[in-house]
Design a protein around this motif. Structure first.
Motif, short mmCIF file in Angstrom:
data_model
loop_
_atom_site.label_atom_id
_atom_site.label_comp_id
_atom_site.label_asym_id
_atom_site.label_seq_id
_atom_site.Cartn_x
_atom_site.Cartn_y
_atom_site.Cartn_z
N ASN A 33 15.82 -11.27 28.88
CA ASN A 33 15.26 -10.38 29.89
C ASN A 33 13.78 -10.66 30.10
O ASN A 33 13.27 -10.59 31.23
CB ASN A 33 15.47 -8.91 29.50
CG ASN A 33 16.90 -8.48 29.69
OD1 ASN A 33 17.61 -9.00 30.53
ND2 ASN A 33 17.34 -7.51 28.91
N ALA A 34 13.08 -10.97 28.99
CA ALA A 34 11.66 -11.31 29.10
C ALA A 34 11.48 -12.57 29.94
O ALA A 34 10.60 -12.64 30.81
CB ALA A 34 11.05 -11.49 27.72
N PHE A 35 12.35 -13.56 29.71
CA PHE A 35 12.25 -14.80 30.49
C PHE A 35 12.61 -14.56 31.95
O PHE A 35 12.03 -15.17 32.85
CB PHE A 35 13.13 -15.88 29.89
CG PHE A 35 12.59 -16.47 28.62
CD1 PHE A 35 11.23 -16.49 28.37
CD2 PHE A 35 13.43 -17.01 27.66
CE1 PHE A 35 10.71 -17.04 27.20
CE2 PHE A 35 12.93 -17.56 26.49
CZ PHE A 35 11.57 -17.57 26.26
N ALA A 36 13.57 -13.66 32.19
CA ALA A 36 13.91 -13.33 33.57
C ALA A 36 12.71 -12.70 34.28
O ALA A 36 12.42 -13.01 35.45
CB ALA A 36 15.11 -12.38 33.60
N LEU A 37 12.00 -11.82 33.56
CA LEU A 37 10.81 -11.21 34.13
C LEU A 37 9.71 -12.25 34.35
O LEU A 37 9.01 -12.24 35.38
CB LEU A 37 10.30 -10.10 33.20
CG LEU A 37 9.07 -9.33 33.66
CD1 LEU A 37 9.35 -8.60 34.97
CD2 LEU A 37 8.65 -8.33 32.58
N MET A 38 9.57 -13.18 33.40
CA MET A 38 8.56 -14.22 33.55
C MET A 38 8.88 -15.14 34.72
O MET A 38 7.98 -15.60 35.43
CB MET A 38 8.44 -15.02 32.25
CG MET A 38 7.83 -14.21 31.10
SD MET A 38 7.95 -15.04 29.49
CE MET A 38 6.79 -16.38 29.73
#
Length: 624
Positions: free
Chosen positions: A418-423
């Motif tokens: 999810n963090a990578f999706a946000l990034m």
């Protein structure tokens, strides 16, 4: 299998010890200790054991029989159940009067009234719970103990019904993690909390949703709501999956259940009593305690009365966010209900141990064993020691800190994804700000170097938006894309002069030990443009804030890989960066700034071409 039988036998012995210790307050320390040991043994059985559903269910029933004879020793809620049931049996609406009202003087003739909690507040138990209490009230003339065990018997049957439904939807190990959990046994068969009803109707709602029975699922969820109230906020999740019939059936059943108890002040009186839990009561509320302590340290004041209502508002805002998330992502129903229940528990000022049972039940639908909920449930039993002057705060801290830490481990992949999706979403915005400054050519495609690329998401976004051939370069390999990455020493790039049509440095130079050298290398390998975006500041306070935020963000995103760069961290003002670039002999063809005092950003577009257009100082196109 033999090992599983041995460990299960040990577990049953521990349950007997728990049952011996709980009814006597003098033995509560031993009761808590045995509960913790039993929780460890249960984790061992679930982790390593070979279990079957029939075996789990059979022993689950036997385990509940161990505790069904307990009196109400850990909580005095049962006395209010009996009181409300007794009033109904006498033809009195329990929502009309507080127990200490003059109108109820004739009913305060025995010892039951003396042990009631919150005598000066209206009942908060909704209609479905009241229907169960009525069954106990009908036999009240035989003694309050008889009423209690009648009510407990009905609640145990509801919870056994939940087990039967769960057995159809879960694997045996996950079923055991809920069905055999010491907290569940203590609070259902042991203390007869109305969560037993809620567990049944939540399990039934999940089952009916799987069977594509929207009307019945809506009716079941309404029953859950009229058991503990907060499940009413689950209706949008169910409606988004099954349509208007959920709301229609839920409304019809909800109104039918309310009708026998309705009076004009019904909702205002319940709200008044619920304020007890928001403004005055506080128990085992990890996040609330932490925020309250922080406010006290910074202000020297007690913010209890303000934080409770604020947390209630935050819960409503969190639900709004979950509705949006659910509309776009459509996670499994059990997962979104777990997230909503988690928000409810985190933003409550009172979290009695039995409040955790619905979360534990919903958590076992996850693919990974929910060890953080297992931990929280086990250690929350230790909070009962508050009533015997035991180490209450030790267990509160262990329970919630462990829940958070283990949750990070259990869901580390989901959190990272999810963090990578946000990034990636943020990188797309970054790319959108600069792509109109890149050269345009399709055959052959423009070659772009993303220098200091980190995860490579900006380069990836540039490639998707322009069709350019993008290469990544950095001193560390943090690449999370399929683009080729070249590692270099931070001084000399392993590319020929003019190898790329453009070079992009997005939030890079302030990390470099020698930013002038890195910039010169970017100019050397570019045949045309160098595009730079930097974080800048105007005051020393902004510089200090930028430094702290940058260190924190990069430690988290890189899992410490970028830690060595902190020694070189040096932000500059926009004019200082501009001076460095112009001294190189490059031409500044565009610049602009955006952001605010929290994060000011500045764009520099430089060109090696001796015939360059005049500097464009217009504001860059905003990112969506």
């Amino acid at each position: 299998m033999r090992s599983t039988l041995v460990w299960t036998a040990i577990y049953l012995v521990l349950l007997v010890g728990i049952g011996y210790g709980a009814p006597d307050t003098a033995r509560w320390p031993a009761f808590v200790a045995l509960t913790l040991v039993a929780s460890v043994v249960l984790a061992r059985i679930v982790w390593k054991g070979r279990l079957t559903t029939g075996w789990v269910l059979g022993l689950a029933v036997a385990m509940r029989l161990l505790y069904v004879a307990w009196p109400p020793v850990l909580s005095d809620d049962a006395y209010r159940y009996i009181w409300d049931g007794m009033l109904q049996a006498e033809g009195v609406n329990p929502y009309l009067y507080r127990p200490d009202a003059d109108a109820l003087q004739a009913h305060r003739t025995d010892s039951l009234y003396q042990v009631l909690n919150s005598k000066s507040y209206y009942t908060v138990y909704p209609p479905v719970s009241q229907g169960v209490f009525l069954a106990g009230g009908l036999v009240y003339d035989r003694g309050w103990q008889v009423s209690f065990y009648v009510i407990k018997g009905i609640l145990v049957l509801f919870e056994l019904g939940a087990l039967a439904l769960l057995a159809r939807m879960l694997t045996a190990p996950m079923l055991a993690l809920y069905a055999w959990h010491p907290l569940v046994l203590i609070e259902t068969a042991g203390q007869a909390h109305t969560e037993s009803i809620l567990l049944f109707f939540l399990a039934l709602t999940l089952w009916l949703s799987r069977k594509q029975r929207p009307g019945w699922a809506g009716a079941s969820l309404a029953m859950a709501g009229w058991t503990k109230l907060y499940p009413f906020v689950f209706f949008p999740f169910l409606t988004m999956r099954h349509g208007w019939r959920v709301m229609a059936a839920g409304a019809a059943v909800g109104l039918a259940l309310l009708a026998p108890y309705w009076h004009p002040a019904f909702f205002s009186q319940i709200r008044e009593s619920l304020d007890l839990y928001v403004r005055y009561f506080e128990f085992n509320a990890g996040l609330y305690y932490a925020v309250k302590k922080a406010f006290a340290l910074f202000t020297g004041d007690d913010w209890s009365k303000q934080l409770g209502p604020a947390f209630r508002l935050l819960f409503l805002l969190a639900m709004g966010g979950l509705y949006v998330y659910d509309a776009f992502r459509k996670p499994p129903l059990a997962r979104i209900l777990l997230l909503a229940t988690t928000a409810f528990l985190l933003l409550s000022t009172t979290v009695h141990p039995w409040y955790l049972m619905p979360a534990l039940m919903l958590a076992v639908f996850e693919k990974r064993a929910p060890w953080h909920w297992h931990w929280l449930a086990a250690f929350s039993v230790g909070t009962y020691l508050r009533y015997v002057d035991g180490p209450y705060w030790l267990f509160v801290n262990l329970a919630w800190i462990g829940w958070f830490a283990i949750g990070l481990v259990v869901y580390r992949k989901t959190i990272i994804d999810n963090a990578f999706a946000l990034m990636r979403f943020r990188a797309n915005g970054k790319a959108k700000r600069i792509i109109h400054h890149l050269p345009r050519r399709q055959d052959p495609p423009v070659r772009v170097l993303d220098l200091g690329a980190a995860e490579g998401f900006v380069g990836e976004a540039i490639q998707k938006r322009t069709g350019a051939e993008v290469v990544l370069a950095d001193v560390e390999d943090m690449n999370r894309t399929r683009l080729p990455l070249t590692r270099y020493d931070g001084r000399r790039l392993p590319f020929e002069d003019g190898a790329f049509d453009a070079v992009v440095l997005y939030f890079v130079l302030h990390h470099c030990a020698e930013p002038e050298q890195v910039f010169q290398e970017a100019l050397r390998v570019s045949s045309g443009r160098v595009i730079i975006v930097e974080s800048v500041f105007t005051t020393d306070a902004e510089r200090r804030r930028l430094t702290r935020l940058d260190i924190l963000a990069n430690r988290i995103r890189s899992f410490g890989v970028m830690r060595h760069q902190e020694a070189h961290l040096a932000f500059r003002r926009a004019e200082e960066w501009k001076r460095l670039m112009l001294e190189s002999g490059a031409r500044l063809v565009a610049e602009g700034g955006w952001g605010n005092v929290l994060h000011r950003q500045h764009l520099f577009v430089l060109d090696k071409n001796p015939i360059a257009p005049s500097v464009d100082r217009r504001r860059p196109r905003p990112a969506s």
